[in-house]
Design an enzyme around this catalytic site. Structure first.
Site, mmCIF file in Angstrom:
data_model
loop_
_atom_site.group_PDB
_atom_site.id
_atom_site.type_symbol
_atom_site.label_atom_id
_atom_site.label_comp_id
_atom_site.label_asym_id
_atom_site.label_seq_id
_atom_site.Cartn_x
_atom_site.Cartn_y
_atom_site.Cartn_z
ATOM 1 N N TYR A 47 34.945 41.947 91.039
ATOM 2 C CA TYR A 47 34.390 42.985 90.153
ATOM 3 C C TYR A 47 32.909 43.264 90.429
ATOM 4 O O TYR A 47 32.363 44.218 89.890
ATOM 5 C CB TYR A 47 34.534 42.579 88.674
ATOM 6 C CG TYR A 47 35.903 42.133 88.234
ATOM 7 C CD1 TYR A 47 37.046 42.413 88.982
ATOM 8 C CD2 TYR A 47 36.059 41.413 87.050
ATOM 9 C CE1 TYR A 47 38.298 41.987 88.568
ATOM 10 C CE2 TYR A 47 37.308 40.998 86.622
ATOM 11 C CZ TYR A 47 38.422 41.275 87.387
ATOM 12 O OH TYR A 47 39.661 40.852 86.966
ATOM 13 N N HIS A 105 42.275 34.137 92.458
ATOM 14 C CA HIS A 105 42.557 35.468 91.917
ATOM 15 C C HIS A 105 43.994 35.914 92.157
ATOM 16 O O HIS A 105 44.531 36.749 91.425
ATOM 17 C CB HIS A 105 41.582 36.479 92.532
ATOM 18 C CG HIS A 105 41.380 37.713 91.705
ATOM 19 N ND1 HIS A 105 40.175 38.347 91.579
ATOM 20 C CD2 HIS A 105 42.233 38.424 90.943
ATOM 21 C CE1 HIS A 105 40.296 39.394 90.785
ATOM 22 N NE2 HIS A 105 41.541 39.466 90.394
#
Length: 271
Positions: A47, A105
């Protein structure tokens, strides 16, 4: 507002968090959330806003030890050394000496790569850089690899989860193995036009997002709604102290379309 869940490793986590995906300037969102009762921020290296999370926490006036902060290492860094370097960089970005939770992730990259990354995170935990270690977008087979390798099991599996994509096999596995399920994209990316969700919104005098978040909480998940708008962040946190009735929960449960209901990458089936 803060209700918590206890992990298999003894640490606790709030049952609701702010997601900051696609919000590179998220300091303000983090500050607003923390000043309005939230106590968890869910970030990731992907992000590109770990620095912003740290800024928002410091600006909020809430003590670091009272905020639960998560980040994730992306599969591009799935070697032992790559993940170790990523973790050190994440800590420098945050401006804090530790993360409360750090995840792989996804399971992309193959068994050897994801196990190497996971081992690096466990070693980071042993050094005090992480309090708890978990995974994201893992199916049962990926978590079983961790068990078979003789490693400490993850405390969390974060997956796309909402009434249209309920991930039932993964949820069942995690429940059996005392792994907390975090729900990303609990708001189905704003797809509030479903007639049932509209009907329940009217019935309970709540907005569609609140209905979806409440469904997630009542199902025992930990939802991570994201927004950059202060009024939405605040209303998304007003999901305690009321319940959706069992008959209405059953109607929401019936919306499940399995993998066809996913609205994100949902890479749970990779080899």
């Amino acid at each position: 507002m803060v209700e918590t869940v206890t992990f298999s490793d003894g640490h606790t986590m709030p049952t609701l968090g702010l997601g900051v995906y696609m919000n590179e300037e998220c300091a303000e969102a983090c500050k607003v959330a923390l000043q309005n009762g939230y106590r968890m921020i869910d970030g990731a290296r992907l992000y590109k806003n770990e620095v912003q999370v740290g800024v928002g926490v410091r600006q909020s006036g809430v003590k670091r030890e009272d905020v639960f902060i998560t980040s994730k290492v992306f599969h591009n860094d799935f070697t032992y050394d790559g993940t170790t370097a990523a973790l050190k960089d994440s800590i420098a970005n945050l401006g804090s000496s530790y993360y409360d939770l750090y995840l792989t992730h996804s399971a992309i990259g193959g068994k050897d790569a994801r196990l190497a990354a996971y081992r690096a995170l466990l070693d980071g935990k042993a050094k005090g850089m992480i309090k708890s270690v978990g995974v994201s977008n893992y199916s049962a087979k990926h978590i079983e690899e961790i068990r078979e390798a003789g490693l400490e099991m993850p405390v969390v599996n974060q997956v796309e989860l909402h009434p249209f994509c309920q991930q039932k096999p993964i949820v069942e596995y995690c429940r059996k193995n005392n792994i907390v399920v975090q729900a990303y994209t609990p708001l189905v990316r704003g797809a509030f036009d479903n007639p049932l969700i509209q009907e329940l919104s009217t019935k309970y005098s709540k907005d569609a997002a609140q209905i979806l978040i409440r469904w997630s909480l009542q199902r025992g998940f930990v939802p991570l709604p994201k927004s950059s708008q202060p009024e939405r962040i605040i209303s998304n946190g007003q999901v305690f102290g009321w319940d959706i009735e069992p008959t209405d929960m059953a109607k929401l449960d019936a919306l499940d379309r399995g993998k066809d209901g996913a609205v994100t990458w949902n890479p749970v089936d990779v080899d």
